[in-house]
Design a protein around this motif. Structure first.
Motif, PDB file in Angstrom:
ATOM      1  N   UNK A 243     100.418  51.224 -23.794  1.00  0.00           N
ATOM      2  CA  UNK A 243      99.159  51.166 -24.542  1.00  0.00           C
ATOM      3  C   UNK A 243      98.290  52.389 -24.241  1.00  0.00           C
ATOM      4  N   UNK A 244      98.220  52.775 -22.970  1.00  0.00           N
ATOM      5  CA  UNK A 244      97.448  53.972 -22.611  1.00  0.00           C
ATOM      6  C   UNK A 244      98.087  55.229 -23.183  1.00  0.00           C
ATOM      7  N   UNK A 245      99.418  55.264 -23.220  1.00  0.00           N
ATOM      8  CA  UNK A 245     100.100  56.424 -23.779  1.00  0.00           C
ATOM      9  C   UNK A 245      99.788  56.588 -25.254  1.00  0.00           C
ATOM     10  N   UNK A 246      99.687  55.489 -25.967  1.00  0.00           N
ATOM     11  CA  UNK A 246      99.386  55.562 -27.392  1.00  0.00           C
ATOM     12  C   UNK A 246      97.922  55.908 -27.648  1.00  0.00           C
ATOM     13  N   UNK A 247      97.040  55.526 -26.728  1.00  0.00           N
ATOM     14  CA  UNK A 247      95.612  55.769 -26.937  1.00  0.00           C
ATOM     15  C   UNK A 247      95.153  57.099 -26.342  1.00  0.00           C
ATOM     16  N   UNK A 248      95.683  57.448 -25.183  1.00  0.00           N
ATOM     17  CA  UNK A 248      95.311  58.698 -24.501  1.00  0.00           C
ATOM     18  C   UNK A 248      96.589  59.472 -24.204  1.00  0.00           C
ATOM     19  N   UNK A 249      97.227  59.964 -25.247  1.00  0.00           N
ATOM     20  CA  UNK A 249      98.580  60.514 -25.131  1.00  0.00           C
ATOM     21  C   UNK A 249      98.649  61.675 -24.159  1.00  0.00           C
ATOM     22  N   UNK A 250      97.821  62.684 -24.357  1.00  0.00           N
ATOM     23  CA  UNK A 250      97.953  63.908 -23.560  1.00  0.00           C
ATOM     24  C   UNK A 250      97.479  63.704 -22.129  1.00  0.00           C
ATOM     25  N   UNK A 251      96.466  62.850 -21.930  1.00  0.00           N
ATOM     26  CA  UNK A 251      96.028  62.554 -20.566  1.00  0.00           C
ATOM     27  C   UNK A 251      97.132  61.835 -19.791  1.00  0.00           C
ATOM     28  N   UNK A 252      97.744  60.841 -20.437  1.00  0.00           N
ATOM     29  CA  UNK A 252      98.785  60.066 -19.758  1.00  0.00           C
ATOM     30  C   UNK A 252     100.017  60.927 -19.497  1.00  0.00           C
ATOM     31  N   UNK A 253     100.391  61.784 -20.439  1.00  0.00           N
ATOM     32  CA  UNK A 253     101.546  62.654 -20.224  1.00  0.00           C
ATOM     33  C   UNK A 253     101.291  63.640 -19.087  1.00  0.00           C
ATOM     34  N   UNK A 254     100.080  64.174 -19.016  1.00  0.00           N
ATOM     35  CA  UNK A 254      99.758  65.101 -17.927  1.00  0.00           C
ATOM     36  C   UNK A 254      99.843  64.400 -16.575  1.00  0.00           C
ATOM     37  N   UNK A 255      99.286  63.199 -16.487  1.00  0.00           N
ATOM     38  CA  UNK A 255      99.347  62.447 -15.230  1.00  0.00           C
ATOM     39  C   UNK A 255     100.787  62.095 -14.890  1.00  0.00           C
ATOM     40  N   UNK A 256     101.585  61.743 -15.902  1.00  0.00           N
ATOM     41  CA  UNK A 256     102.984  61.397 -15.661  1.00  0.00           C
ATOM     42  C   UNK A 256     103.752  62.586 -15.094  1.00  0.00           C
ATOM     43  N   UNK A 257     103.522  63.778 -15.648  1.00  0.00           N
ATOM     44  CA  UNK A 257     104.205  64.978 -15.156  1.00  0.00           C
ATOM     45  C   UNK A 257     103.811  65.259 -13.713  1.00  0.00           C
ATOM     46  N   UNK A 258     102.517  65.193 -13.417  1.00  0.00           N
ATOM     47  CA  UNK A 258     102.053  65.462 -12.051  1.00  0.00           C
ATOM     48  C   UNK A 258     102.618  64.431 -11.075  1.00  0.00           C
ATOM     49  N   UNK A 259     102.658  63.157 -11.490  1.00  0.00           N
ATOM     50  CA  UNK A 259     103.198  62.107 -10.626  1.00  0.00           C
ATOM     51  C   UNK A 259     104.692  62.322 -10.375  1.00  0.00           C
ATOM     52  N   UNK A 260     105.424  62.750 -11.407  1.00  0.00           N
ATOM     53  CA  UNK A 260     106.860  62.981 -11.236  1.00  0.00           C
ATOM     54  C   UNK A 260     107.113  64.139 -10.283  1.00  0.00           C
ATOM     55  N   UNK A 261     106.363  65.226 -10.448  1.00  0.00           N
ATOM     56  CA  UNK A 261     106.535  66.369  -9.545  1.00  0.00           C
ATOM     57  C   UNK A 261     106.156  65.995  -8.116  1.00  0.00           C
ATOM     58  N   UNK A 262     105.165  65.117  -7.963  1.00  0.00           N
ATOM     59  CA  UNK A 262     104.769  64.678  -6.622  1.00  0.00           C
ATOM     60  C   UNK A 262     105.826  63.792  -5.984  1.00  0.00           C
ATOM     61  N   UNK A 263     106.665  63.163  -6.803  1.00  0.00           N
ATOM     62  CA  UNK A 263     107.698  62.276  -6.287  1.00  0.00           C
ATOM     63  C   UNK A 263     108.897  63.041  -5.734  1.00  0.00           C
ATOM     64  N   UNK A 264     109.092  64.291  -6.139  1.00  0.00           N
ATOM     65  CA  UNK A 264     110.284  65.044  -5.739  1.00  0.00           C
ATOM     66  C   UNK A 264     110.427  65.185  -4.225  1.00  0.00           C
TER      67      UNK A 264
END
Length: 287
Positions: A243-264
């Motif tokens: 739901x957040x991805x559909x409403x705040x697409x670019x914010x959620x994608x940016x956070x997802x990328x940062x979270x994934x890189x932090x997981x490495x």
């Protein structure tokens, strides 16, 4: 007056001639290869999805050069989604084939290598001139190398036990999502002028390195079990994320990328605890 009965024809020679002719026809057919046969519709569905993914990736490139960048990024992400489900649908319908595997590999190079690189170049990397183009080339080539290595490892008859838990390097679909981070930030209003183009070029090269590296990346394919009392909260969390991805697409994608890189680093740490190295070496790669 008695009429003579007609003599019966000699059929033995004619039968031999027909047999020889049929034998020659069979020999000719054998040289033509297998005859055409009907194919069930369910066998075509995964290939159609792969073709749609290719169309989405190429359309994203066109939209990028027309200046419609939000639609272009959407098409690239749609291509990644379609590419992610075609294999699962093929296994669900029992429609897997070697043709489908090869076609899916070729589609991956377009959708996860060429399309993201060109969209990124049209949006920001062209500000770095030749350096930006070199960065886009490096990422596209790295994606092709990553996919080739993945195909070689998948074709092994005996696979190592760790392959169900770790990827060797960042997988290509996730790499396409990661490399577009400068575009997400641009959509959020971050100025992409001057030195930012050079920084984006360096980031693109870094993503290319993560694709071809031998870093252990947690895959999520292992049979991770969830407690029964946590099943509903997990489902609710997925629904909230979508739901957040559909409403705040670019914010959620940016956070997802940062979270994934932090997981490495945590993924590398889990591998180090188990095998004592920070990267997957050749002896680990062999079964």
């Amino acid at each position: 007056m008695r009429m003579d009965q007609p003599a019966e024809p000699h059929t033995t020679g004619q039968t031999d001639t027909n047999a020889d002719t049929a034998s020659k026809v069979r020999q000719d057919d054998s040289g033509r290869g297998p005859r055409l046969r009907e194919i069930p519709l369910r066998l075509m569905i995964p290939n159609l999805i792969t073709v749609l993914a290719i169309c989405a990736g190429l359309t994203g490139i066109r939209l990028a050069f027309e200046g419609r960048f939000e639609l272009a990024v959407g098409m690239v992400l749609l291509a990644a989604f379609l590419d992610g489900i075609d294999g699962r649908i093929a296994r669900l319908l029992k429609a897997t084939s070697r043709f489908g595997v090869q076609m899916d590999s070729l589609a991956d190079i377009i959708n996860f290598g060429v399309a993201p690189a060109l969209v990124l170049y049209a949006y920001v990397l062209d500000g770095a001139r030749s350096l930006g183009w070199i960065a886009a080339l490096i990422y596209a080539i790295a994606a092709g190398l990553r996919l080739a290595r993945f195909n070689v490892m998948e074709e092994r008859s005996v696979k190592a036990a760790w392959q169900s838990e770790f990827f060797v390097g960042v997988p290509a679909p996730m790499g396409a999502m990661l490399v577009l981070l400068p575009v997400y930030l641009g959509f959020l209003g971050v100025p992409l002028e001057g030195w930012v183009a050079y920084a984006a070029s360096a980031y693109t090269v870094l993503m290319g390195y993560l694709l071809v590296s031998r870093l252990p990346i947690w895959s999520g394919k292992s049979e991770t079990r969830i407690r029964r009392d946590l099943m509903l909260p997990v489902i609710l969390g997925v629904v909230i994320y979508v739901a957040l991805l559909m409403s705040f697409t670019w914010e959620v994608l940016s956070i997802t990328v940062i979270a994934y890189l932090s997981m490495l680093p945590f993924s590398a740490r889990a591998w180090h605890r188990r095998y004592g190295t920070l990267t997957i070496e050749d002896d680990h790669a062999s079964p």
